[in-house]
Design a protein around this motif. Sequence first.
Motif, PDB file in Angstrom:
ATOM      1  N   GLN A   1     -14.901 -60.864 -79.042  1.00 42.71           N
ATOM      2  CA  GLN A   1     -14.950 -59.467 -78.728  1.00 42.71           C
ATOM      3  C   GLN A   1     -13.720 -58.768 -79.617  1.00 42.71           C
ATOM      4  OE1 GLN A   1     -14.166 -61.192 -74.270  1.00 42.71           O
ATOM      5  NE2 GLN A   1     -13.826 -58.787 -74.442  1.00 42.71           N
TER       6      GLN A   1
ATOM      7  N   VAL B   1     -15.936 -59.169 -70.918  1.00 44.52           N
ATOM      8  CA  VAL B   1     -16.502 -57.878 -71.869  1.00 44.52           C
ATOM      9  C   VAL B   1     -16.988 -56.829 -70.961  1.00 44.52           C
ATOM     10  CG1 VAL B   1     -18.723 -57.289 -73.022  1.00 44.52           C
ATOM     11  CG2 VAL B   1     -17.461 -59.476 -73.327  1.00 44.52           C
TER      12      VAL B   1
ATOM     13  N   VAL C   1     -21.027 -55.807 -79.281  1.00 44.10           N
ATOM     14  CA  VAL C   1     -20.520 -56.795 -78.568  1.00 44.10           C
ATOM     15  C   VAL C   1     -20.450 -56.589 -76.996  1.00 44.10           C
ATOM     16  CG1 VAL C   1     -18.457 -58.017 -77.904  1.00 44.10           C
ATOM     17  CG2 VAL C   1     -19.258 -57.690 -80.549  1.00 44.10           C
ATOM     18  N   GLU C   2     -19.819 -55.380 -76.932  1.00 41.64           N
ATOM     19  CA  GLU C   2     -19.896 -55.099 -75.137  1.00 41.64           C
ATOM     20  C   GLU C   2     -21.288 -54.873 -74.387  1.00 41.64           C
ATOM     21  OE1 GLU C   2     -19.876 -51.162 -77.432  1.00 41.64           O
ATOM     22  OE2 GLU C   2     -18.929 -52.911 -77.781  1.00 41.64           O
TER      23      GLU C   2
ATOM     24  N   GLN D   1     -13.734 -54.765 -70.022  1.00 40.93           N
ATOM     25  CA  GLN D   1     -13.382 -54.250 -71.304  1.00 40.93           C
ATOM     26  C   GLN D   1     -13.978 -52.964 -71.621  1.00 40.93           C
ATOM     27  OE1 GLN D   1     -13.178 -56.738 -74.822  1.00 40.93           O
ATOM     28  NE2 GLN D   1     -12.001 -55.201 -76.012  1.00 40.93           N
ATOM     29  N   SER D   2     -15.387 -52.866 -71.338  1.00 38.57           N
ATOM     30  CA  SER D   2     -16.180 -51.960 -71.653  1.00 38.57           C
ATOM     31  C   SER D   2     -15.868 -50.547 -70.757  1.00 38.57           C
ATOM     32  CB  SER D   2     -17.836 -52.297 -71.618  1.00 38.57           C
ATOM     33  OG  SER D   2     -18.464 -51.148 -71.714  1.00 38.57           O
TER      34      SER D   2
END
Length: 281
Positions: A228, A274, A247-248, A277-278
Amino acid sequence: MTNKLHSCSFVFSPRPDFLRTDTRLTTTPAILDVHDLTVAYRHRPVLWNVDFEIHEPQLLGIVGPNGAGKSTLLKSILELVPSVSGNVSLFGQSVSDVRTRIGYVPQRESVDWEFPITVRETVLMGTYAKLGWFRRPGARQRELAEQCLADVGMEAFADRQIGRLSGGQQQRVFLARALAQDADVYFLDEPFAGVDAATEDIVLGVLRRLRDRGKLLIVVHHDLLTVQRSFDSVLLLNGRLIAWGPVEETLTSENLKRTYGGHLPILDHLGVAVADQSRSG
């Protein structure tokens, strides 16, 4: 190797915004175009029908379990191992035609560290591709080598034999050699393996600066926990291409399970992290 290998279907993640290019509307070739690439060792398929295009500079991580073919993918793109079928182009040309635009950092285990050569001499080798093998490096090339060593924090070790360095220091030297090539595309095979945290931060910082200068960097990586923070996009590989994209969007529980197989709690944890975080971004 003449065995006919059966084609396989693929599931792709949505292509990231910085990769979305309608090839019907542009004549600009992809930076890297890998089309139906299949590789086998002794008639045993290692990669089959790998197919993707990259149109914009970025920091791309190739991730998958041991034996997934990550290093083989890099080597087959670079024509260091033969392919059974498929083709690869860089900037719309064959790889052999654009060698001077390519930088390559191999795994440390593949290097003869007992070879009697100093750190400075190793980095100077990076200038040979554009200088030509029959010309000796001059003041300009030596100045470039010193700058590249400074970029990776190894200028104080310039006169040391490469075998007398730690693993992390050796990795920095080979990154400096790649920098001295002043390439447009860099391929790095597990540059973070077995290095200390300080070296990892230095290497990652250099890679990000190269990306910001418009370079494409393709990195074989083994540590899921750092994907990440390390990459813009990720390509999940296990013999075939499982998914690729930002990545997300790509590093999800479902894609990770399809890549690594089975139900692994850490994959659920990573997928949730993830996603969180997104949403927070």
